[in-house]
Design a protein around this motif. Structure first.
Motif, PDB file in Angstrom:
ATOM      1  N   UNK A 176     -10.510   0.620  -0.112  1.00 57.89           N
ATOM      2  CA  UNK A 176     -11.693  -0.160  -0.431  1.00 57.89           C
ATOM      3  C   UNK A 176     -12.215  -0.744   0.867  1.00 57.89           C
ATOM      4  N   UNK A 177     -13.289  -1.519   0.760  1.00 57.34           N
ATOM      5  CA  UNK A 177     -13.861  -2.188   1.920  1.00 57.34           C
ATOM      6  C   UNK A 177     -13.905  -3.685   1.652  1.00 57.34           C
ATOM      7  N   UNK A 178     -13.523  -4.446   2.662  1.00 56.78           N
ATOM      8  CA  UNK A 178     -13.670  -5.895   2.583  1.00 56.78           C
ATOM      9  C   UNK A 178     -14.187  -6.382   3.931  1.00 56.78           C
ATOM     10  N   UNK A 179     -15.277  -7.124   3.890  1.00 63.33           N
ATOM     11  CA  UNK A 179     -15.888  -7.659   5.115  1.00 63.33           C
ATOM     12  C   UNK A 179     -16.193  -6.548   6.123  1.00 63.33           C
ATOM     13  N   UNK A 180     -16.568  -5.396   5.600  1.00 61.99           N
ATOM     14  CA  UNK A 180     -16.940  -4.276   6.443  1.00 61.99           C
ATOM     15  C   UNK A 180     -15.785  -3.507   7.048  1.00 61.99           C
ATOM     16  N   UNK A 181     -14.577  -3.833   6.649  1.00 60.33           N
ATOM     17  CA  UNK A 181     -13.384  -3.184   7.219  1.00 60.33           C
ATOM     18  C   UNK A 181     -12.547  -2.548   6.109  1.00 60.33           C
ATOM     19  N   UNK A 182     -11.688  -1.568   6.464  1.00 59.64           N
ATOM     20  CA  UNK A 182     -10.846  -0.924   5.458  1.00 59.64           C
ATOM     21  C   UNK A 182      -9.858  -1.901   4.822  1.00 59.64           C
ATOM     22  N   UNK A 183      -9.664  -1.740   3.533  1.00 55.03           N
ATOM     23  CA  UNK A 183      -8.705  -2.525   2.760  1.00 55.03           C
ATOM     24  C   UNK A 183      -7.827  -1.554   1.981  1.00 55.03           C
ATOM     25  N   UNK A 184      -6.513  -1.700   2.081  1.00 55.56           N
ATOM     26  CA  UNK A 184      -5.593  -0.847   1.327  1.00 55.56           C
ATOM     27  C   UNK A 184      -5.167  -1.587   0.064  1.00 55.56           C
ATOM     28  N   UNK A 185      -5.345  -0.944  -1.082  1.00 52.32           N
ATOM     29  CA  UNK A 185      -4.971  -1.509  -2.380  1.00 52.32           C
ATOM     30  C   UNK A 185      -3.781  -0.722  -2.915  1.00 52.32           C
ATOM     31  N   UNK A 186      -2.629  -1.330  -2.976  1.00 52.53           N
ATOM     32  CA  UNK A 186      -1.430  -0.651  -3.477  1.00 52.53           C
ATOM     33  C   UNK A 186      -1.032  -1.245  -4.816  1.00 52.53           C
ATOM     34  N   UNK A 187      -0.822  -0.386  -5.809  1.00 52.09           N
ATOM     35  CA  UNK A 187      -0.376  -0.894  -7.123  1.00 52.09           C
ATOM     36  C   UNK A 187       1.152  -0.956  -7.100  1.00 52.09           C
ATOM     37  N   UNK A 188       1.637  -1.935  -6.401  1.00 55.13           N
ATOM     38  CA  UNK A 188       3.069  -2.148  -6.237  1.00 55.13           C
ATOM     39  C   UNK A 188       3.341  -3.646  -6.361  1.00 55.13           C
ATOM     40  N   UNK A 189       4.604  -4.020  -6.387  1.00 52.35           N
ATOM     41  CA  UNK A 189       4.940  -5.437  -6.479  1.00 52.35           C
ATOM     42  C   UNK A 189       6.420  -5.662  -6.603  1.00 52.35           C
ATOM     43  N   UNK A 190       6.775  -6.941  -6.680  1.00 59.30           N
ATOM     44  CA  UNK A 190       8.186  -7.358  -6.642  1.00 59.30           C
ATOM     45  C   UNK A 190       8.447  -8.409  -7.709  1.00 59.30           C
ATOM     46  N   UNK A 191       7.753  -8.254  -8.859  1.00 61.71           N
ATOM     47  CA  UNK A 191       7.847  -9.271  -9.906  1.00 61.71           C
ATOM     48  C   UNK A 191       8.211  -8.708 -11.273  1.00 61.71           C
ATOM     49  N   UNK A 192       8.151  -7.389 -11.425  1.00 59.51           N
ATOM     50  CA  UNK A 192       8.368  -6.808 -12.742  1.00 59.51           C
ATOM     51  C   UNK A 192       7.115  -6.774 -13.585  1.00 59.51           C
ATOM     52  N   UNK A 193       5.977  -7.216 -13.034  1.00 55.21           N
ATOM     53  CA  UNK A 193       4.707  -7.184 -13.738  1.00 55.21           C
ATOM     54  C   UNK A 193       3.774  -6.176 -13.081  1.00 55.21           C
TER      55      UNK A 193
END
Length: 376
Positions: free
Chosen positions: A190-207
């Motif tokens: 994605x883009x945020x503030x004109x720069x690349x943004x990585x969106x990972x569907x990961x986590x450390x909560x079990x949710x």
């Protein structure tokens, strides 16, 4: 991405979100040399918010490494315990970095960004050890390993409404994969503030949840945008205490508790992570534990007295057969839970075990991990 976090050294380190935490009244604690928010309001409230709605976590202390070059996939197959070459672009994989004698240097998540471009995220406290191990293993491979940790901020939004919150964050644009189509252990751009943004569907909560890798200079404004979008969804700031109780309920190991250089993967229930039939990898053969090596089990108890890390696990006659690695009174389940390393003879279902809680024997039941599993 040029902004650097505060330099390493004996002084405490802070993430780019320090001012946000201070404004929220966070209590700080040292974690791997970083001053991190342990809580903002109460551990219980923050834990419950993640289970019922969503929590936002600063995890910018984590370490990031790029692995690039024509031999990147083959190199990671050799350097790590898994077969990373089989992972397709757009996916992520949990893996282990082993010592030559089969112990665990760290557990990591690897993202395949392109055929010859990978991102490795490791634990903050193991940054130096991981960098040294990855760098030492490049000989013979056309690959470059770079520690890029200081260039990034990392923010996690975790909980059942996390997708709705990110979808409502108008400042995040040009999302490469529609929100509802983003899979677990996969990533999108994605883009945020004109720069690349990585969106990972990961986590450390079990949710369900996402981890967002952003330019360090933009971390604070992205935090603000997420908080604003989450206001009507029950989003709360959550600290390390809630993160720890959430991961324990989810049966997720913590380095220094369940994982170490003295622990072999199979002892920790992670034998599946090791692809033993690879031609060669660091730790091959040595990763197999001795027959009498203690193994990780889940334990539950009644009442309110919880066993903590380091407390003994005993038989009815008081014989010590293990030790708790992590333990707490579960906020979600309402009773004590623990992960513990016990002798193989005490690991069978139905074995009568007790937690030695400051001299009092608390009956414990051997329980399959995880203790908590989210509703799909």
């Amino acid at each position: 991405m040029t902004e650097q976090l505060e330099p390493q050294g004996d002084s405490p380190r802070y993430t780019p979100l320090r001012e946000r935490h201070e404004a929220l009244g966070a209590t700080f604690t040292d974690f791997g040399g970083w001053q991190m928010p342990v809580r903002y309001t109460s551990d219980l409230a923050e834990h419950r918010a993640v289970r019922e709605a969503a929590g936002i976590f600063d995890i910018s202390h984590m370490a990031e490494f790029t692995v690039r070059g024509a031999s990147a996939a083959a190199y990671l197959d050799f350097a790590l315990a898994g077969r990373l070459s089989a992972m397709t672009v757009g996916k992520a994989k949990y893996s282990l970095l082993l010592t030559a004698d089969g112990g665990i240097v760290d557990d990591v998540i690897v993202y395949r960004l392109a055929d010859d471009d990978f991102l490795v995220i490791s634990n903050a406290g193991n940054r130096d050890a991981v960098r040294e191990a990855l760098t030492a293993r490049v000989e013979g491979f056309d690959v470059t390993v770079e520690d890029v940790s200081d260039a990034y901020g990392l923010i996690a939004v975790q909980g059942p409404v996390s997708e709705a919150i990110l979808a409502a964050t108008d400042a995040i644009t040009d999302v490469s994969v529609p929100w509802a189509e983003q899979k677990y252990y996969a990533w999108a751009t994605a883009t945020y503030n004109g720069k690349p943004l990585l969106l990972a569907r990961t986590g450390y909560t079990g949710e369900d949840g996402f981890e967002l890798l952003v330019d360090a200079a933009d971390a604070a404004s992205l935090w603000d945008a997420l908080v604003a979008a989450g206001a009507e969804h029950g989003l709360v700031a959550a600290g390390l205490a809630a993160r720890d109780s959430l991961r324990l309920e989810a049966g997720m190991p913590l380095y220094g508790n369940e994982l170490s250089r003295e622990i072999r993967p199979a002892q920790a229930g992670l034998g599946r992570v090791v692809v033993a039939d690879k031609d060669d990898f660091v730790g091959k053969g040595a990763h197999v534990p001795a027959d009498d090596a203690r193994v990780l089990v889940g334990l539950t108890a009644e009442g309110r007295r919880a066993g903590r890390a380091g407390y003994p696990v005993v038989l009815a006659d008081g014989t010590v057969v293990g030790e708790i690695s992590s333990g707490a009174l579960s906020p979600t389940l309402g009773h004590p839970i623990a992960m513990a390393y016990v002798d193989p003879s005490a690991a069978a279902e139905g074995t009568e075990l007790f937690l030695d809680v400051r001299g009092t024997k608390i009956p414990a039941t051997r329980t399959a991990l995880p203790f908590y599993r989210r509703k799909k």
